[in-house]
Design an enzyme around this catalytic site. Sequence first.
Site, mmCIF file in Angstrom:
data_model
loop_
_atom_site.group_PDB
_atom_site.id
_atom_site.type_symbol
_atom_site.label_atom_id
_atom_site.label_comp_id
_atom_site.label_asym_id
_atom_site.label_seq_id
_atom_site.Cartn_x
_atom_site.Cartn_y
_atom_site.Cartn_z
ATOM 1 C CB ALA A 162 21.715 15.195 53.725
ATOM 2 N N GLY A 174 28.613 22.421 60.152
ATOM 3 C CA GLY A 174 29.137 22.172 58.713
ATOM 4 C C GLY A 174 30.556 21.618 58.837
ATOM 5 C CD GLU A 228 33.235 12.837 49.743
ATOM 6 O OE1 GLU A 228 33.059 11.858 50.548
ATOM 7 O OE2 GLU A 228 33.088 14.237 50.137
ATOM 8 C CD GLN A 270 39.868 44.104 36.290
ATOM 9 O OE1 GLN A 270 38.816 43.934 36.891
ATOM 10 N NE2 GLN A 270 40.147 45.477 35.938
ATOM 11 N N GLY A 301 36.567 43.644 30.835
ATOM 12 C CA GLY A 301 36.186 44.892 31.133
ATOM 13 C C GLY A 301 34.596 44.680 31.525
ATOM 14 N N GLY A 302 33.750 45.711 31.332
ATOM 15 C CA GLY A 302 32.400 45.593 31.589
ATOM 16 C C GLY A 302 31.484 44.272 31.521
ATOM 17 C CG ASN A 343 40.303 26.005 50.353
ATOM 18 O OD1 ASN A 343 39.733 25.000 50.129
ATOM 19 N ND2 ASN A 343 40.634 26.751 49.243
HETATM 20 C C1 LIG Z 1 27.707 47.866 36.416
HETATM 21 C C2 LIG Z 1 28.508 48.898 35.479
HETATM 22 C C3 LIG Z 1 28.137 50.158 35.458
HETATM 23 C C4 LIG Z 1 28.597 51.091 34.242
HETATM 24 N N1 LIG Z 1 28.076 52.318 34.515
HETATM 25 C C5 LIG Z 1 28.446 53.325 33.474
HETATM 26 C C6 LIG Z 1 27.691 54.546 33.123
HETATM 27 O O1 LIG Z 1 26.916 54.558 33.978
HETATM 28 N N2 LIG Z 1 28.269 55.152 32.135
HETATM 29 C C7 LIG Z 1 29.156 54.743 31.052
HETATM 30 O O2 LIG Z 1 29.447 55.527 30.314
HETATM 31 N N3 LIG Z 1 29.850 53.532 31.067
HETATM 32 C C8 LIG Z 1 29.293 52.821 32.439
HETATM 33 N N4 LIG Z 1 30.119 51.512 32.507
HETATM 34 C C9 LIG Z 1 31.045 51.284 31.608
HETATM 35 C C10 LIG Z 1 32.434 51.158 32.164
HETATM 36 O O3 LIG Z 1 33.081 52.476 32.472
HETATM 37 C C11 LIG Z 1 33.361 50.305 31.271
HETATM 38 O O4 LIG Z 1 32.975 48.842 31.314
HETATM 39 C C12 LIG Z 1 34.904 50.623 31.605
HETATM 40 O O5 LIG Z 1 35.372 51.698 31.401
HETATM 41 C C13 LIG Z 1 35.519 49.552 30.632
HETATM 42 O O6 LIG Z 1 35.381 49.786 29.392
HETATM 43 P P1 LIG Z 1 35.033 48.259 28.474
HETATM 44 O O7 LIG Z 1 34.243 47.547 29.268
HETATM 45 O O8 LIG Z 1 34.683 48.716 27.266
HETATM 46 O O9 LIG Z 1 36.338 47.451 28.756
HETATM 47 P P2 LIG Z 1 37.736 47.658 27.488
HETATM 48 O O10 LIG Z 1 38.050 48.957 27.414
HETATM 49 O O11 LIG Z 1 37.471 46.876 26.246
HETATM 50 O O12 LIG Z 1 38.750 46.848 28.445
HETATM 51 C C14 LIG Z 1 39.029 45.339 28.560
HETATM 52 C C15 LIG Z 1 40.311 45.127 29.198
HETATM 53 O O13 LIG Z 1 41.334 45.743 28.580
HETATM 54 C C16 LIG Z 1 41.961 46.368 29.714
HETATM 55 N N5 LIG Z 1 42.745 47.766 28.870
HETATM 56 C C17 LIG Z 1 42.123 48.506 28.254
HETATM 57 N N6 LIG Z 1 43.049 49.351 27.846
HETATM 58 C C18 LIG Z 1 44.282 49.020 28.360
HETATM 59 C C19 LIG Z 1 45.448 49.570 28.506
HETATM 60 N N7 LIG Z 1 45.886 50.608 27.505
HETATM 61 N N8 LIG Z 1 46.525 48.780 28.977
HETATM 62 C C20 LIG Z 1 46.226 47.828 29.616
HETATM 63 N N9 LIG Z 1 45.112 47.014 29.710
HETATM 64 C C21 LIG Z 1 44.191 47.498 28.997
HETATM 65 C C22 LIG Z 1 40.915 46.777 30.388
HETATM 66 O O14 LIG Z 1 41.325 47.266 31.773
HETATM 67 C C23 LIG Z 1 40.376 45.664 30.459
HETATM 68 O O15 LIG Z 1 40.893 44.816 31.456
HETATM 69 C C24 LIG Z 1 29.521 50.628 33.512
HETATM 70 C C25 LIG Z 1 30.008 49.367 33.486
HETATM 71 C C26 LIG Z 1 29.584 48.420 34.491
HETATM 72 C C27 LIG Z 1 30.123 46.989 34.495
HETATM 73 C C1 LIG Z 2 26.795 25.159 47.026
HETATM 74 C C2 LIG Z 2 26.888 24.438 48.358
HETATM 75 C C3 LIG Z 2 26.660 23.141 48.214
HETATM 76 C C4 LIG Z 2 26.919 22.148 49.182
HETATM 77 N N1 LIG Z 2 26.589 20.592 49.097
HETATM 78 C C5 LIG Z 2 26.594 20.188 50.216
HETATM 79 C C6 LIG Z 2 25.849 18.831 49.937
HETATM 80 O O1 LIG Z 2 25.582 18.466 48.990
HETATM 81 N N2 LIG Z 2 26.065 18.150 51.219
HETATM 82 C C7 LIG Z 2 26.096 18.679 52.305
HETATM 83 O O2 LIG Z 2 26.312 17.893 53.294
HETATM 84 N N3 LIG Z 2 26.883 19.785 52.605
HETATM 85 C C8 LIG Z 2 26.901 20.493 51.435
HETATM 86 N N4 LIG Z 2 27.548 21.692 51.448
HETATM 87 C C9 LIG Z 2 27.748 22.192 53.088
HETATM 88 C C10 LIG Z 2 29.281 22.570 52.908
HETATM 89 O O3 LIG Z 2 29.880 21.403 53.123
HETATM 90 C C11 LIG Z 2 29.415 23.402 54.130
HETATM 91 O O4 LIG Z 2 29.006 24.753 54.045
HETATM 92 C C12 LIG Z 2 30.833 23.600 54.636
HETATM 93 O O5 LIG Z 2 31.372 22.139 55.028
HETATM 94 C C13 LIG Z 2 31.159 24.509 55.575
HETATM 95 O O6 LIG Z 2 30.323 24.382 56.928
HETATM 96 P P1 LIG Z 2 29.598 25.526 57.253
HETATM 97 O O7 LIG Z 2 28.885 26.204 56.274
HETATM 98 O O8 LIG Z 2 28.826 25.105 58.432
HETATM 99 O O9 LIG Z 2 30.893 26.515 57.921
HETATM 100 P P2 LIG Z 2 31.405 26.508 59.231
HETATM 101 O O10 LIG Z 2 31.479 25.203 59.778
HETATM 102 O O11 LIG Z 2 30.476 27.189 60.305
HETATM 103 O O12 LIG Z 2 32.504 27.498 59.083
HETATM 104 C C14 LIG Z 2 32.595 28.872 59.271
HETATM 105 C C15 LIG Z 2 34.005 29.321 59.121
HETATM 106 O O13 LIG Z 2 34.833 28.925 60.016
HETATM 107 C C16 LIG Z 2 35.673 28.277 59.615
HETATM 108 N N5 LIG Z 2 36.422 27.154 60.325
HETATM 109 C C17 LIG Z 2 35.671 26.167 60.807
HETATM 110 N N6 LIG Z 2 36.276 25.246 61.393
HETATM 111 C C18 LIG Z 2 37.806 25.891 61.727
HETATM 112 C C19 LIG Z 2 39.009 25.633 62.433
HETATM 113 N N7 LIG Z 2 38.888 24.461 63.063
HETATM 114 N N8 LIG Z 2 39.926 26.427 62.185
HETATM 115 C C20 LIG Z 2 39.817 27.455 61.463
HETATM 116 N N9 LIG Z 2 38.394 27.940 60.790
HETATM 117 C C21 LIG Z 2 37.678 27.117 60.809
HETATM 118 C C22 LIG Z 2 35.479 27.546 58.350
HETATM 119 O O14 LIG Z 2 36.657 27.492 57.407
HETATM 120 C C23 LIG Z 2 34.430 28.887 57.662
HETATM 121 O O15 LIG Z 2 35.285 29.954 57.308
HETATM 122 C C24 LIG Z 2 27.328 22.621 50.655
HETATM 123 C C25 LIG Z 2 27.500 24.149 50.508
HETATM 124 C C26 LIG Z 2 27.245 24.954 49.586
HETATM 125 C C27 LIG Z 2 27.655 26.348 49.898
#
Ligand SMILES: Cc1cc2nc3c(=O)[nH]c(=O)nc-3n(C[C@H](O)[C@H](O)[C@H](O)COP(=O)(O)OP(=O)(O)OC[C@H]3O[C@@H](n4cnc5c(N)ncnc54)[C@H](O)[C@@H]3O)c2cc1C
Ligand SMILES: Cc1cc2nc3c(=O)[nH]c(=O)nc-3n(C[C@H](O)[C@H](O)[C@H](O)COP(=O)(O)OP(=O)(O)OC[C@H]3O[C@@H](n4cnc5c(N)ncnc54)[C@H](O)[C@@H]3O)c2cc1C
Lengths: 383, 383, 383, 383
Positions: B128, B135, B248, B342, B345-346, B372
């Site tokens: 902690a 942070g 770490e 990506q 797809g969906g 980072n």
């Molecule tokens: C939150 C959400 C809401 C949605 N709402 C609706 C909705 O209301 N109604 C509806 O009908 N659908 C809906 N969809 C479906 C959505 O339109 C499809 O997911 C989308 O068109 C992709 O189809 P697929 O998931 O079958 O992917 P696929 O067609 O299986 O594609 C898989 C991968 O292959 C790639 N790919 C496919 N063809 C090519 C090509 N010729 N060249 C290169 N890459 C290709 C795709 O880009 C993708 O990366 C929804 C989806 C989501 C996630």
């Molecule tokens: C899932 C999860 C698990 C975690 N587990 C632990 C744990 O087990 N124990 C623990 O102690 N902590 C834990 N953390 C906390 C984590 O280490 C901090 O979130 C992290 O160090 C960043 O601190 P912060 O969130 O206060 O961001 P901040 O310090 O407020 O930073 C905010 C932004 O400012 C940027 N920034 C800060 N200083 C600079 C600088 N000098 N130059 C440029 N940019 C800067 C940061 O990169 C960031 O983008 C956890 C966090 C998460 C999300």
Amino acid sequence: MIPLQTTRLPWMTEDIAMFRDAARRFIEGELAPHCERWRKQGFVDREVWRKVGEMGMLLPELAEEWGGAGGNLAHQLVMVEELGRTEVPVSTSVHTIAAHYILDYGTDEQKRRWLPKMARGELLAGIAMTEPDAGSDLQGIRTRAVREGDGYVINGAKTFITNGATAHLLVVVVRTSAEKGGKGLSLIVLETEGLAGFRVGRILDKIGQKGSDTAELFFDDVRVPAANLLGGAEGQAFAQLMSQLPYERMLLAVLAIAVIERALELTLDYTKARKAFGQTVFDFQNTRHKLAECATTAHVMRVFVNDCIQRLLDGRLDATAAYMAKSWCSEQQCKVLDECLQFFGGYGYMSEYPIARLWADARVQKIYGGTNEIMKELIARAL
Amino acid sequence: MIPLQTTRLPWMTEDIAMFRDAARRFIEGELAPHCERWRKQGFVDREVWRKVGEMGMLLPELAEEWGGAGGNLAHQLVMVEELGRTEVPVSTSVHTIAAHYILDYGTDEQKRRWLPKMARGELLAGIAMTEPDAGSDLQGIRTRAVREGDGYVINGAKTFITNGATAHLLVVVVRTSAEKGGKGLSLIVLETEGLAGFRVGRILDKIGQKGSDTAELFFDDVRVPAANLLGGAEGQAFAQLMSQLPYERMLLAVLAIAVIERALELTLDYTKARKAFGQTVFDFQNTRHKLAECATTAHVMRVFVNDCIQRLLDGRLDATAAYMAKSWCSEQQCKVLDECLQFFGGYGYMSEYPIARLWADARVQKIYGGTNEIMKELIARAL
Amino acid sequence: MIPLQTTRLPWMTEDIAMFRDAARRFIEGELAPHCERWRKQGFVDREVWRKVGEMGMLLPELAEEWGGAGGNLAHQLVMVEELGRTEVPVSTSVHTIAAHYILDYGTDEQKRRWLPKMARGELLAGIAMTEPDAGSDLQGIRTRAVREGDGYVINGAKTFITNGATAHLLVVVVRTSAEKGGKGLSLIVLETEGLAGFRVGRILDKIGQKGSDTAELFFDDVRVPAANLLGGAEGQAFAQLMSQLPYERMLLAVLAIAVIERALELTLDYTKARKAFGQTVFDFQNTRHKLAECATTAHVMRVFVNDCIQRLLDGRLDATAAYMAKSWCSEQQCKVLDECLQFFGGYGYMSEYPIARLWADARVQKIYGGTNEIMKELIARAL
Amino acid sequence: MIPLQTTRLPWMTEDIAMFRDAARRFIEGELAPHCERWRKQGFVDREVWRKVGEMGMLLPELAEEWGGAGGNLAHQLVMVEELGRTEVPVSTSVHTIAAHYILDYGTDEQKRRWLPKMARGELLAGIAMTEPDAGSDLQGIRTRAVREGDGYVINGAKTFITNGATAHLLVVVVRTSAEKGGKGLSLIVLETEGLAGFRVGRILDKIGQKGSDTAELFFDDVRVPAANLLGGAEGQAFAQLMSQLPYERMLLAVLAIAVIERALELTLDYTKARKAFGQTVFDFQNTRHKLAECATTAHVMRVFVNDCIQRLLDGRLDATAAYMAKSWCSEQQCKVLDECLQFFGGYGYMSEYPIARLWADARVQKIYGGTNEIMKELIARAL
Ligand SMILES: Cc1cc2nc3c(=O)[nH]c(=O)nc-3n(C[C@H](O)[C@H](O)[C@H](O)COP(=O)(O)OP(=O)(O)OC[C@H]3O[C@@H](n4cnc5c(N)ncnc54)[C@H](O)[C@@H]3O)c2cc1C
Ligand SMILES: Cc1cc2nc3c(=O)[nH]c(=O)nc-3n(C[C@H](O)[C@H](O)[C@H](O)COP(=O)(O)OP(=O)(O)OC[C@H]3O[C@@H](n4cnc5c(N)ncnc54)[C@H](O)[C@@H]3O)c2cc1C
Ligand SMILES: Cc1cc2nc3c(=O)[nH]c(=O)nc-3n(C[C@H](O)[C@H](O)[C@H](O)COP(=O)(O)OP(=O)(O)OC[C@H]3O[C@@H](n4cnc5c(N)ncnc54)[C@H](O)[C@@H]3O)c2cc1C
Ligand SMILES: Cc1cc2nc3c(=O)[nH]c(=O)nc-3n(C[C@H](O)[C@H](O)[C@H](O)COP(=O)(O)OP(=O)(O)OC[C@H]3O[C@@H](n4cnc5c(N)ncnc54)[C@H](O)[C@@H]3O)c2cc1C
């Protein structure tokens, strides 16, 4: 910047380290001072390679039997790095590849005839595959070698040939039959000196790599004895080309990392000295973060390349890893160089600044040696 | 996809390979089937860690003297990989770090008291440091431990604490004096079971890592004996925290590569099976090229991580390389996961698909363990 | 941050500005307070849309004749923006598209029957194209509607249907003949209330967009009168779907810009308040430069979207520009959201923080509405 | 590729369209044929600008009173585009800026003296701000102008000055007092013809923009009458420089979009003609998708730039938007050019190919006119 350590792999011997030192001293002392002139004239003076040969640095990897220094591929790769970071045109990359074609596929007679001279730098080699209409797709090669009597008559043209204007020995990919696939292609070795019908066209004006001669070649009824057919059998070119690919790609990958490291050194020096708004350019957080990213890329790449070299020496570098090395390293090289150049402000655009030249030089790495698109095609096949 | 080879480094022993197999079998058989339930409830059942402990897989790197299996850090890293690729919350990462704090800075008494129980999984540990207002910049820590009699009274709050709700043992960074710099901070170890004044706040609802409990902690006049001050001397926290950093960061880097490799496997399987427009999704050149890029990143990262592990074991991993590993691997993890998702797809957006979860899980890797941005600050110092 | 100006285009009337104000007040007052509950339950209460309808804000673009407010598409797009920036599920996007199918291709009878109820929010609509095995490639649609007597019998399944669990009216793409190409597909309108053989499957658990119900639908011998065939003629689905595409894509593009602008506001506020190392997070140059880049993207996108809206209203928005808007805006949305989230440190990963939700919500924009890969395919055809 | 439409804004008049046609014809007929020679010699022949002046195309935006064609800034920007796409060095950019300094801050006397000659091309102008040690940070300017009698004596040096070797008129930023901030800087106009103590140093060899002369300038006791002080009052330089910035940045932004559009045309033509593996390079999906992305960037940028131009003409282009235009357009220009070049394979690296030159030319756009880092600094101030 103190270079980060990496795990010491077997290839990283004391001998290699000493070779590198010697190479660096030689290159900086004897070659680097001429670079600017070479860039102006567009090619490295032929004689230079004799000097390099005398030092045992031209084909250090060849056995002494063949005129080499009895080293291994790592010695050659070290040379590439040292030439690259000093901006000496790495004409040796195609030279060593040509040598390995001969070494691996040549008849004993051929090896004896060419290798020692190549090692001594008496013959500088080039490889002529690309034609105006056939680059990525070598199936499109049209330069023909027709068997006539105890020789071949070659007609056609090549382009983009590294060392094209200065090489005395060319490994040329020719079509020996109309057969489809790679079957119709063969490698023929030409000694260009006074070769009738052979003509070097223009030295092409490139946007970078100014000191390296990239040229067009023309073949009009060029006659060569059958003894010049590499390995003595037709239709082997594809297999011959393929099996050297991992090595060839590594030649480009090590160049990438060497240049990146050099660019980083230059940029750190410059940004730590250059002032703006009352601080050094390095002190701006943007500079520090971007250079931290570049240094990270450099370190990761160094580790990766080290590993590839080990596997290359062990004979275990799979082709896919070599494609990855070629495409990834060249991609990153261009990115890092672009970042670095920016920190030089206007100076980064001036050819007299090394960073400017290294930037322009880098661009071709994504293109030659198989374009990065072709690399991805090939990598995908293994997925 | 046949994994590409890498040079075999000393740490990659037969023993490690067998340990990995055993770990994978155990995790897939005993842990993986519960993951969905854990994600729903927001934490891993405490008892689980006893099972892992019994297998000798919780702190395999500890000497038998301390209850461990007498392995080395590579064993722990292998566990992280195997947990990560199976989507079991890697609660062990903070557990092992806590153990190493105790091992390296604890008094003999402290080691005897806690390490064996930690190895057996009787005590699950957390660390902690972070507070709502502190942070990245630990100088801002306000949780105070005031010396009273032979103990300390702690007041304050922590947040984002991994294992926060399930840990029985917490290494807490507290301010023991108002001194500037790191001087005022100390590490105090708390056993939370029935600890008066200690309260676990909410288990925070995160966008990913659903099975891992990240919690707020409150300390209201929590009293602990002075014997719980790690190492027995105040003001050491900074030095103590710093020296574990390379390790770490490696815990996060190996997680990144394990997840990337898993994601690639999933995506290759999916795209080779999924059809659209009369072909598989894998057959589209866009898919092939992008996955070739992802596979390249994966291979380069694997080589890099292997090298870091060797140097970690050799005690020669410089901090800078560890920062690079943390930031670069997490950055690439997010990129690769995004590409992979990506191609589903969906389906890629549906939580029931592993790729969707791995994508959401990945995002935090750029944040915790030092953001980072902080990594780049630190890397830049070494340039 | 004072929003940058853009050239005032004809569509940006006083009326539109007033409508936006009214919409924002209404949404913030009446809808936003319920969002968290909707996210928990996984859908928006059906009744809500009646309220929106009463305000004339559900289909403001429809002529009064059809129950609308006599506005234009810009009014609808403004609604999308205002819903989007307040994180109210934009269920209206498919609702308005469904309405426009009916408006443009429906018979007079069909328009009279459905449009007024849709405008009043008595009927909430959805569009069901995607099937488990057919998303990008609609040719693969297998849900069949077989003519029987004076009606159709529908069998099949759909998935990923927005409003799938709450819609009362569904425009379903069905196969009415085995003909190749688009010829075999038709649009049939279903009123789902008490419809025998129609079943809503699971509401799918998504990684974001938690308040929007995305569901599976099953059709087992669902019988509908022939009067429900949109436009009265079979085989028109492809043409019908195509001609609404520019509008549909704009619904996603305006959502992208609205969300980006909101994210920027949130991030500027947060980073200007959050402190680390004695300064605000905004004051780090890295933060400033990255946010400058994000703000630039936002401004460029706003100008671009404004232009597209004008052309849409003018009936001159070419399909290619709409594909560009969809893919480019969604791509940039994900990038900007990822940058913004990072500046929140650990808080950025907590679902209670809007930035975390907006980040997870954004991801699907690259997938639905035609994946960005499909967009590029289509753009390339025009090159 | 048929260019996508954009909304027609007020500035896009019939007159502008005709002017563009005339400009293109003139440039292609009279200027383009000489470009190669200019690139070889490193500068454009001075006389050329007289021809351009005669056509009314050098400062078309000036009122007829000042020798102009009575147009507006859009005419000048159209010229920049047309020159840029034909690769004629855009020496006119600094010329028009110099003219606007004189127009806006010059005394009537100064305007009469210089503007008509500038419009006619008798005087070609340059602007000399940058010094070897002061680029981004103009506070560091050391070139001094000391008042002596009724004139100034100037000593110092400038570098990177566009038109430096060919300009007859230079607007020079000089230090007239040691006052901090901008207060100590003034603009003095020099007529360089036969000016004692003024010397042009080297024409710098750049990695691109070969036809444009970028030179070093030296001032050794250069004497100019006080009448050459722009506006007649000292210490105004900063304000004078600032208020032209939006316009200056737009000159670079329009160049970016013009070059991008040209590059796209070239690349589409090439990839549709070039064959590999039995198909055109354009037919590879990777090519199509990447060019779709480039075309999208081009279209978005065109819309954005159009909007900026309108606001510039309306006098409402805020400085922040101009910084965005400069940095975003130049950034994208480099990206698009890099993508395009790649599709030319080896030819893309040959200087004889326009794509190669355009690529190398593009790089400086991220540097001059205020580096992109400086742009981001300035944008961030408005956030
Ligand atoms: C939150 C959400 C809401 C949605 N709402 C609706 C909705 O209301 N109604 C509806 O009908 N659908 C809906 N969809 C479906 C959505 O339109 C499809 O997911 C989308 O068109 C992709 O189809 P697929 O998931 O079958 O992917 P696929 O067609 O299986 O594609 C898989 C991968 O292959 C790639 N790919 C496919 N063809 C090519 C090509 N010729 N060249 C290169 N890459 C290709 C795709 O880009 C993708 O990366 C929804 C989806 C989501 C996630
Ligand atoms: C899932 C999860 C698990 C975690 N587990 C632990 C744990 O087990 N124990 C623990 O102690 N902590 C834990 N953390 C906390 C984590 O280490 C901090 O979130 C992290 O160090 C960043 O601190 P912060 O969130 O206060 O961001 P901040 O310090 O407020 O930073 C905010 C932004 O400012 C940027 N920034 C800060 N200083 C600079 C600088 N000098 N130059 C440029 N940019 C800067 C940061 O990169 C960031 O983008 C956890 C966090 C998460 C999300
Ligand atoms: C400086 C320099 C030195 C060189 N030295 C030598 C040398 O010494 N010897 C020699 O023989 N050659 C040499 N080359 C040639 C070089 O190997 C070729 O330029 C390179 O292989 C590409 O061939 P190309 O130029 O014909 O491009 P093309 O093959 O015409 O390719 C054009 C574009 O199409 C893409 N493309 C091609 N196929 C596919 C595909 N299947 N999928 C997707 N995209 C595809 C390419 O990636 C490229 O972007 C040199 C080139 C240069 C520039
Ligand atoms: C081809 C060409 C033509 C030119 N034409 C002209 C001309 O006609 N007239 C003229 O006066 N000048 C001209 N210039 C000069 C140009 O304007 C400068 O090069 C430019 O302003 C940058 O200045 P610099 O080169 O001194 O870089 P520096 O100011 O030294 O900058 C070095 C690096 O530091 C970075 N940097 C600086 N300050 C900051 C900061 N606060 N935060 C983060 N990073 C920072 C810069 O971005 C850059 O990356 C030209 C330059 C070129 C290359």
